[in-house]
Design an enzyme around this catalytic site. Sequence first.
Site, PDB file in Angstrom:
ATOM      1  NE  ARG A  63      -9.911  -0.517  10.115  1.00 21.42           N
ATOM      2  CZ  ARG A  63     -11.032  -1.142   9.759  1.00 21.42           C
ATOM      3  NH1 ARG A  63     -11.004  -2.032   8.782  1.00 21.42           N
ATOM      4  NH2 ARG A  63     -12.156  -0.910  10.382  1.00 21.42           N
TER       5      ARG A  63
ATOM      6  CG  HIS B 241      -9.729  -4.339   1.774  1.00 20.83           C
ATOM      7  ND1 HIS B 241      -9.921  -4.804   3.060  1.00 20.83           N
ATOM      8  CD2 HIS B 241      -8.679  -3.483   1.840  1.00 20.83           C
ATOM      9  CE1 HIS B 241      -9.024  -4.240   3.862  1.00 20.83           C
ATOM     10  NE2 HIS B 241      -8.270  -3.425   3.139  1.00 20.83           N
TER      11      HIS B 241
ATOM     12  CE1 TYR C 298      -6.845   1.840   1.747  1.00 18.16           C
ATOM     13  CE2 TYR C 298      -5.646  -0.192   1.349  1.00 18.16           C
ATOM     14  CZ  TYR C 298      -5.885   0.930   2.123  1.00 18.16           C
ATOM     15  OH  TYR C 298      -5.160   1.120   3.274  1.00 18.16           O
TER      16      TYR C 298
ATOM     17  CD  GLU D   1      -3.403  -7.678   8.873  1.00 22.69           C
ATOM     18  OE1 GLU D   1      -4.319  -7.292   8.124  1.00 22.69           O
ATOM     19  OE2 GLU D   1      -2.318  -7.083   8.999  1.00 22.69           O
TER      20      GLU D   1
ATOM     21  CG  HIS E 270      -5.984  -7.437   3.259  1.00 22.48           C
ATOM     22  ND1 HIS E 270      -6.522  -6.238   2.889  1.00 22.48           N
ATOM     23  CD2 HIS E 270      -4.646  -7.276   3.219  1.00 22.48           C
ATOM     24  CE1 HIS E 270      -5.540  -5.372   2.635  1.00 22.48           C
ATOM     25  NE2 HIS E 270      -4.394  -5.976   2.821  1.00 22.48           N
TER      26      HIS E 270
ATOM     27  CG  HIS F 195      -1.643  -1.239   1.497  1.00 21.58           C
ATOM     28  ND1 HIS F 195      -2.671  -1.660   0.692  1.00 21.58           N
ATOM     29  CD2 HIS F 195      -1.521  -2.181   2.461  1.00 21.58           C
ATOM     30  CE1 HIS F 195      -3.154  -2.811   1.156  1.00 21.58           C
ATOM     31  NE2 HIS F 195      -2.470  -3.152   2.221  1.00 21.58           N
TER      32      HIS F 195
ATOM     33  CG  HIS G 173      -2.009  -9.882   6.245  1.00 20.88           C
ATOM     34  ND1 HIS G 173      -0.669  -9.638   6.372  1.00 20.88           N
ATOM     35  CD2 HIS G 173      -2.556  -8.717   5.785  1.00 20.88           C
ATOM     36  CE1 HIS G 173      -0.418  -8.384   5.992  1.00 20.88           C
ATOM     37  NE2 HIS G 173      -1.542  -7.812   5.629  1.00 20.88           N
TER      38      HIS G 173
ATOM     39  CG  ASP H  37       0.881  -4.795   4.587  1.00 23.74           C
ATOM     40  OD1 ASP H  37       0.217  -3.841   4.164  1.00 23.74           O
ATOM     41  OD2 ASP H  37       0.399  -5.617   5.389  1.00 23.74           O
TER      42      ASP H  37
HETATM   43  C1  NGQ Z   1      -5.002  -1.984   4.555  1.00 26.20           C
HETATM   44  N1  NGQ Z   1      -3.562  -3.169   6.079  1.00 26.20           N
HETATM   45  O1  NGQ Z   1      -5.882  -2.191   3.737  1.00 26.20           O
HETATM   46  O2  NGQ Z   1      -4.155  -1.090   4.425  1.00 26.20           O
HETATM   47  C2  NGQ Z   1      -4.923  -2.907   5.746  1.00 26.20           C
HETATM   48  C3  NGQ Z   1      -5.642  -2.286   6.913  1.00 26.20           C
HETATM   49  C4  NGQ Z   1      -7.927  -3.321   6.942  1.00 26.20           C
HETATM   50  C5  NGQ Z   1      -3.246  -4.339   6.621  1.00 26.20           C
HETATM   51  N2  NGQ Z   1      -4.186  -5.230   6.725  1.00 26.20           N
HETATM   52  C6  NGQ Z   1      -7.084  -2.091   6.704  1.00 26.20           C
HETATM   53  N3  NGQ Z   1      -2.040  -4.603   7.030  1.00 26.20           N
HETATM   54  O3  NGQ Z   1      -7.420  -4.447   6.878  1.00 26.20           O
HETATM   55  O4  NGQ Z   1      -9.098  -3.135   7.194  1.00 26.20           O
HETATM   56 ZN    ZN Z   2      -2.529  -4.999   3.072  1.00 27.45          ZN
END
Ligand code: NGQ
Ligand code: ZN
Length: 458
Positions: free
Chosen positions: A82, A206, A121, A238, A235, A58, A272, A323
């Site tokens: 987050r 996502h 995103y 995680e 994802h 990202h 993850h 990441d």
């Molecule tokens: C992200 N990052 O999309 O940037 C995510 C956080 C989520 C990681 N998962 C946001 N490491 O998973 O809702």
């Molecule tokens: Zn990610």
Amino acid sequence: MNTLFAQDALLPTGWARHVLLQWNAQGQLTAVTPHSPPGNAPQVAGPLIPGLPNLHSHAFQRAMAGLTEFRGAAQDSFWSWRTLMYRFAARLSPEQVEAIATWLYIEMLEAGYTSVCEFHYLHHSADGTPYADAAELSKALLRAAHTAGIAITLLPVLYQTSGFGGTPPNEGQRRFIQSTAAMLRLLETLKPLCDTQGARLGMAPHSLRAVPPESLREAVAGLHSLDASAPVHIHIAEQTAEVDACLAWSGQRPVEWLLDHAPVDARWCLIHATHMSDTEYQRAAASGAVAGICPSTEANLGDGLFDMPRWQAAGGAWGLGSDSHACVNAAEELMLLEYGQRLQFRQRNVLADAQHAQVASATLLQAVAGGAQASGRAAHGLVVGQQADFCVLDAQHLALAGLGAPDMLSAHVFASHRTSALDAVWVGGRQRTHGGSHPLHEEAAAAFTAARRQLTKI
Ligand code: NGQ
Ligand code: ZN
């Protein structure tokens, strides 16, 4: 110059001596010949290793690395991080995104990554309304990759809900939200642009939190009617809270649910897949999907540890991503991956394999294979038919000088922590860094610093 000679090179089969490389105008290796005389080929100054595909990025998060390392609640967590990340994402302009990504991709090249999967995103303007050109930020990322000269797999992200069961998105997510039809239109716009640039286009639902079942099905089918072999990243598991919420919603754990409801195969990458039951390890590995592991970010966010021996015993493919970019260094990710396993199992050299007793060689080769698969690119290392993506170790670096080639790689991973021991990096047969540095290093660093200064002023 489409040929090089290396005294030592790490091929998929192991270290080889006196290797002559040749490639064509498309940057594809046409000969990889051990035990060759050098002939007229220019000789590289240190051992050659394959470039590592970075399978999860990202980009914008690079500019907030280091800015969330203070306690803000009684107990900070992934979820409190987050919230800060959303606040940061809400402020970014397209120019800032491009400056951050350009610098990040240069850092990646200097640190041994030759390609990147960008899990993208941030689609809309700050207030959530789409830009006049829906592909505005996707294009900024493609330009950044082109400027840096890194190979890219662009993964536009589908994001629709804030939780399982169709919970509406929240304020912080307004820049991400898209209908499935809008996503399919975006993919159609981007496909010719990617083809022209030599970029690969895939798509990323996502997470199961953010994409309802019907949208998941439609988006994956739409992508594959555009390009039957396009990569799909998601994802998946995680945080334990995510596993619990999925169980409450469906009675199944996320990996289990995905395997039962989506056509998961070798085109997929499970980012993850940290929290899996034994059955999930077996079934996910058997699906052919790549496990996308992000050691520095997973440590930074307090995710938990992936069980590598269990995954490897099941024959699972895997690769590495940086990441959130708390760390941008391929060698350090390999080190952290092995250290996590050592701490977990109280053993040493956990990730050596039957062919390679040296952990650094074994893990680099496996991560290259999995990373290439996940990126949908011919980047499987130093072998005919693959892209000429490789790095030259700096044999003069103090951490490496005087060692044999396999030990140099081990020292690069386990002894040269936080210093670059790479002399040159090549992508598709073109040299991108010289003496460890990219020609645009200073310029891109200055633009990044200016962008970060604007962003941290608020
Ligand atoms: C992200 N990052 O999309 O940037 C995510 C956080 C989520 C990681 N998962 C946001 N490491 O998973 O809702
Ligand atoms: Zn990610």
